[in-house]
Design a protein around this motif. Structure first.
Motif, PDB file in Angstrom:
ATOM      1  N   PHE A 174      -7.716   2.852   6.778  1.00 30.67           N
ATOM      2  CA  PHE A 174      -8.549   1.670   6.855  1.00 30.67           C
ATOM      3  C   PHE A 174      -9.552   1.696   5.708  1.00 30.67           C
ATOM      4  O   PHE A 174     -10.170   2.726   5.446  1.00 30.67           O
ATOM      5  CB  PHE A 174      -9.330   1.620   8.175  1.00 30.67           C
ATOM      6  CG  PHE A 174      -8.469   1.642   9.392  1.00 30.67           C
ATOM      7  CD1 PHE A 174      -7.865   0.495   9.857  1.00 30.67           C
ATOM      8  CD2 PHE A 174      -8.257   2.826  10.078  1.00 30.67           C
ATOM      9  CE1 PHE A 174      -7.064   0.524  10.986  1.00 30.67           C
ATOM     10  CE2 PHE A 174      -7.461   2.868  11.204  1.00 30.67           C
ATOM     11  CZ  PHE A 174      -6.864   1.709  11.658  1.00 30.67           C
ATOM     12  N   THR A 175      -9.750   0.563   5.036  1.00 34.68           N
ATOM     13  CA  THR A 175     -10.799   0.431   4.034  1.00 34.68           C
ATOM     14  C   THR A 175     -11.976  -0.252   4.714  1.00 34.68           C
ATOM     15  O   THR A 175     -11.885  -1.407   5.116  1.00 34.68           O
ATOM     16  CB  THR A 175     -10.319  -0.383   2.823  1.00 34.68           C
ATOM     17  OG1 THR A 175      -9.195   0.291   2.251  1.00 34.68           O
ATOM     18  CG2 THR A 175     -11.406  -0.501   1.777  1.00 34.68           C
ATOM     19  N   LEU A 176     -13.083   0.489   4.871  1.00 36.24           N
ATOM     20  CA  LEU A 176     -14.241  -0.014   5.597  1.00 36.24           C
ATOM     21  C   LEU A 176     -15.165  -0.849   4.718  1.00 36.24           C
ATOM     22  O   LEU A 176     -15.739  -1.830   5.181  1.00 36.24           O
ATOM     23  CB  LEU A 176     -15.019   1.154   6.208  1.00 36.24           C
ATOM     24  CG  LEU A 176     -14.220   2.077   7.131  1.00 36.24           C
ATOM     25  CD1 LEU A 176     -15.080   3.248   7.569  1.00 36.24           C
ATOM     26  CD2 LEU A 176     -13.699   1.310   8.324  1.00 36.24           C
ATOM     27  N   ALA A 177     -15.339  -0.450   3.462  1.00 37.36           N
ATOM     28  CA  ALA A 177     -16.248  -1.157   2.566  1.00 37.36           C
ATOM     29  C   ALA A 177     -15.969  -0.719   1.129  1.00 37.36           C
ATOM     30  O   ALA A 177     -15.209   0.226   0.886  1.00 37.36           O
ATOM     31  CB  ALA A 177     -17.702  -0.851   2.923  1.00 37.36           C
ATOM     32  N   THR A 178     -16.615  -1.401   0.189  1.00 34.49           N
ATOM     33  CA  THR A 178     -16.556  -1.021  -1.217  1.00 34.49           C
ATOM     34  C   THR A 178     -17.988  -0.874  -1.717  1.00 34.49           C
ATOM     35  O   THR A 178     -18.794  -1.791  -1.570  1.00 34.49           O
ATOM     36  CB  THR A 178     -15.810  -2.080  -2.046  1.00 34.49           C
ATOM     37  OG1 THR A 178     -14.503  -2.233  -1.504  1.00 34.49           O
ATOM     38  CG2 THR A 178     -15.692  -1.661  -3.483  1.00 34.49           C
ATOM     39  N   LEU A 179     -18.289   0.291  -2.299  1.00 37.25           N
ATOM     40  CA  LEU A 179     -19.642   0.610  -2.752  1.00 37.25           C
ATOM     41  C   LEU A 179     -19.636   1.001  -4.222  1.00 37.25           C
ATOM     42  O   LEU A 179     -18.677   1.621  -4.691  1.00 37.25           O
ATOM     43  CB  LEU A 179     -20.195   1.792  -1.947  1.00 37.25           C
ATOM     44  CG  LEU A 179     -20.363   1.571  -0.460  1.00 37.25           C
ATOM     45  CD1 LEU A 179     -20.229   2.874   0.278  1.00 37.25           C
ATOM     46  CD2 LEU A 179     -21.716   0.974  -0.215  1.00 37.25           C
ATOM     47  N   THR A 180     -20.714   0.660  -4.924  1.00 39.19           N
ATOM     48  CA  THR A 180     -20.879   1.118  -6.302  1.00 39.19           C
ATOM     49  C   THR A 180     -21.466   2.522  -6.244  1.00 39.19           C
ATOM     50  O   THR A 180     -22.577   2.723  -5.767  1.00 39.19           O
ATOM     51  CB  THR A 180     -21.803   0.176  -7.082  1.00 39.19           C
ATOM     52  OG1 THR A 180     -21.242  -1.129  -7.055  1.00 39.19           O
ATOM     53  CG2 THR A 180     -21.944   0.633  -8.523  1.00 39.19           C
ATOM     54  N   VAL A 181     -20.683   3.497  -6.715  1.00 40.86           N
ATOM     55  CA  VAL A 181     -21.039   4.908  -6.556  1.00 40.86           C
ATOM     56  C   VAL A 181     -20.823   5.640  -7.877  1.00 40.86           C
ATOM     57  O   VAL A 181     -19.904   5.318  -8.636  1.00 40.86           O
ATOM     58  CB  VAL A 181     -20.176   5.547  -5.444  1.00 40.86           C
ATOM     59  CG1 VAL A 181     -20.485   7.013  -5.272  1.00 40.86           C
ATOM     60  CG2 VAL A 181     -20.365   4.823  -4.135  1.00 40.86           C
TER      61      VAL A 181
ATOM     62  N   VAL B 266     -21.873   1.135   5.286  1.00 41.14           N
ATOM     63  CA  VAL B 266     -21.306  -0.202   5.488  1.00 41.14           C
ATOM     64  C   VAL B 266     -22.411  -1.246   5.363  1.00 41.14           C
ATOM     65  O   VAL B 266     -22.215  -2.309   4.755  1.00 41.14           O
ATOM     66  CB  VAL B 266     -20.590  -0.292   6.853  1.00 41.14           C
ATOM     67  CG1 VAL B 266     -20.193  -1.720   7.165  1.00 41.14           C
ATOM     68  CG2 VAL B 266     -19.362   0.605   6.856  1.00 41.14           C
ATOM     69  N   ALA B 267     -23.599  -0.954   5.908  1.00 38.57           N
ATOM     70  CA  ALA B 267     -24.730  -1.880   5.773  1.00 38.57           C
ATOM     71  C   ALA B 267     -25.144  -2.008   4.309  1.00 38.57           C
ATOM     72  O   ALA B 267     -25.482  -3.106   3.848  1.00 38.57           O
ATOM     73  CB  ALA B 267     -25.902  -1.399   6.615  1.00 38.57           C
ATOM     74  N   GLN B 268     -25.111  -0.921   3.563  1.00 39.16           N
ATOM     75  CA  GLN B 268     -25.452  -0.963   2.143  1.00 39.16           C
ATOM     76  C   GLN B 268     -24.404  -1.756   1.360  1.00 39.16           C
ATOM     77  O   GLN B 268     -24.740  -2.451   0.414  1.00 39.16           O
ATOM     78  CB  GLN B 268     -25.563   0.445   1.576  1.00 39.16           C
ATOM     79  CG  GLN B 268     -25.980   0.489   0.121  1.00 39.16           C
ATOM     80  CD  GLN B 268     -26.117   1.906  -0.404  1.00 39.16           C
ATOM     81  OE1 GLN B 268     -26.071   2.859   0.367  1.00 39.16           O
ATOM     82  NE2 GLN B 268     -26.276   2.032  -1.695  1.00 39.16           N
ATOM     83  N   ALA B 269     -23.147  -1.679   1.767  1.00 36.67           N
ATOM     84  CA  ALA B 269     -22.088  -2.414   1.074  1.00 36.67           C
ATOM     85  C   ALA B 269     -22.247  -3.918   1.273  1.00 36.67           C
ATOM     86  O   ALA B 269     -21.864  -4.697   0.402  1.00 36.67           O
ATOM     87  CB  ALA B 269     -20.726  -1.964   1.569  1.00 36.67           C
ATOM     88  N   ASN B 270     -22.806  -4.336   2.402  1.00 37.08           N
ATOM     89  CA  ASN B 270     -23.011  -5.757   2.662  1.00 37.08           C
ATOM     90  C   ASN B 270     -24.176  -6.318   1.858  1.00 37.08           C
ATOM     91  O   ASN B 270     -24.296  -7.528   1.719  1.00 37.08           O
ATOM     92  CB  ASN B 270     -23.217  -6.002   4.149  1.00 37.08           C
ATOM     93  CG  ASN B 270     -21.956  -5.733   4.935  1.00 37.08           C
ATOM     94  OD1 ASN B 270     -20.856  -5.874   4.422  1.00 37.08           O
ATOM     95  ND2 ASN B 270     -22.108  -5.331   6.175  1.00 37.08           N
ATOM     96  N   ASN B 271     -25.049  -5.452   1.339  1.00 32.18           N
ATOM     97  CA  ASN B 271     -26.170  -5.869   0.503  1.00 32.18           C
ATOM     98  C   ASN B 271     -25.658  -6.049  -0.919  1.00 32.18           C
ATOM     99  O   ASN B 271     -25.088  -5.146  -1.510  1.00 32.18           O
ATOM    100  CB  ASN B 271     -27.277  -4.807   0.553  1.00 32.18           C
ATOM    101  CG  ASN B 271     -28.524  -5.253  -0.173  1.00 32.18           C
ATOM    102  OD1 ASN B 271     -28.601  -6.387  -0.641  1.00 32.18           O
ATOM    103  ND2 ASN B 271     -29.484  -4.375  -0.266  1.00 32.18           N
ATOM    104  N   ILE B 272     -25.873  -7.214  -1.503  1.00 33.25           N
ATOM    105  CA  ILE B 272     -25.332  -7.517  -2.831  1.00 33.25           C
ATOM    106  C   ILE B 272     -26.100  -6.789  -3.929  1.00 33.25           C
ATOM    107  O   ILE B 272     -25.510  -6.259  -4.860  1.00 33.25           O
ATOM    108  CB  ILE B 272     -25.350  -9.038  -3.081  1.00 33.25           C
ATOM    109  CG1 ILE B 272     -24.435  -9.710  -2.083  1.00 33.25           C
ATOM    110  CG2 ILE B 272     -24.939  -9.362  -4.509  1.00 33.25           C
ATOM    111  CD1 ILE B 272     -24.495 -11.213  -2.097  1.00 33.25           C
TER     112      ILE B 272
ATOM    113  N   GLU C 277     -30.747   3.635  -5.984  1.00 33.93           N
ATOM    114  CA  GLU C 277     -30.125   3.718  -4.666  1.00 33.93           C
ATOM    115  C   GLU C 277     -28.634   4.036  -4.740  1.00 33.93           C
ATOM    116  O   GLU C 277     -27.946   4.027  -3.723  1.00 33.93           O
ATOM    117  CB  GLU C 277     -30.313   2.395  -3.919  1.00 33.93           C
ATOM    118  CG  GLU C 277     -31.752   2.084  -3.602  1.00 33.93           C
ATOM    119  CD  GLU C 277     -31.897   0.741  -2.913  1.00 33.93           C
ATOM    120  OE1 GLU C 277     -30.868   0.108  -2.604  1.00 33.93           O
ATOM    121  OE2 GLU C 277     -33.032   0.329  -2.690  1.00 33.93           O
ATOM    122  N   LEU C 278     -28.118   4.277  -5.931  1.00 33.47           N
ATOM    123  CA  LEU C 278     -26.694   4.607  -6.063  1.00 33.47           C
ATOM    124  C   LEU C 278     -26.386   5.919  -5.353  1.00 33.47           C
ATOM    125  O   LEU C 278     -27.186   6.855  -5.354  1.00 33.47           O
ATOM    126  CB  LEU C 278     -26.294   4.726  -7.532  1.00 33.47           C
ATOM    127  CG  LEU C 278     -26.227   3.434  -8.319  1.00 33.47           C
ATOM    128  CD1 LEU C 278     -25.890   3.728  -9.772  1.00 33.47           C
ATOM    129  CD2 LEU C 278     -25.191   2.509  -7.732  1.00 33.47           C
TER     130      LEU C 278
END
Length: 128
Positions: free
Chosen positions: A36-43, A99-105, A111-112
Motif C-alpha cells: 500500500f502507498t500511504l502518502a508521498t513526502l519530500t525527503v 501522513v498528516a505532513q504529506a497532506n500539508n502542501i 522540516e524535511l
C-alpha cells in the motif's frame, strides 16, 4: 497349464475401499503479500543524498486459508527513495504524523525528513 490359477489375487493396500475409509482431505493455505502507498513526502535520502518525493509504503504479509486472507503475519512501513531505491524503515507510531505532513502542501526546508537506510540493496526485489 490351465486357464485357472491356484494363486490368490494380490490385494492392493490402496484399494478404493481403504482410500475412502481414510477420509482424505485437502487443505490449501499460503501467504498473500500486499503493498500500500500511504502518502508521498519530500525527503532527503541519506543514501544517495538527493531530496526527492519518497513514497511512504506499508507492506503486509497475511496468512491465507483456501485463498481467504485471515490475519496479518508481518507488517512493515518504510520510505522508498525513487532515485536509488533504498527503503528506510519508519516506526509505526510515526505513520499518522507523516501522513498528516504529506497532506500539508507547504513544507519548510527545516522540516524535511532525513532517512537512514536499513541497507544498500532493495528490500523486496520481486515487487513492482
Amino acid at each position: 497349464m490351465g486357464a485357472t490359477s491356484d494363486h490368490p489375487k494380490p490385494v492392493g493396500i490402496c484399494s478404493g475401499y481403504l482410500v475412502a475409509g481414510l477420509g482424505v482431505s485437502v487443505l490449501i493455505f499460503g501467504f498473500r503479500r500486499q503493498l500500500f502507498t500511504l502518502a508521498t513526502l519530500t525527503v532527503y535520502c541519506g543514501s544517495c543524498r538527493h531530496t526527492s518525493p519518497h513514497a511512504l509504503r506499508k507492506f503486509v504479509t497475511k496468512f491465507t486459508l483456501f485463498f481467504v486472507p485471515l490475519f496479518p503475519m508481518n507488517t512493515e512501513q518504510y520510505l522508498e527513495c525513487p532515485v536509488c531505491g533504498v527503503r528506510s524503515p519508519v516506526p509505526p507510531g510515526d505513520i499518522p504524523k507523516l501522513v498528516a505532513q504529506a497532506n500539508n502542501i507547504h513544507v519548510a526546508p527545516g522540516e524535511l525528513i532525513r532517512t537512514q537506510p536499513r541497507f544498500a540493496g532493495a528490500a523486496w526485489p520481486d515487487l513492482p
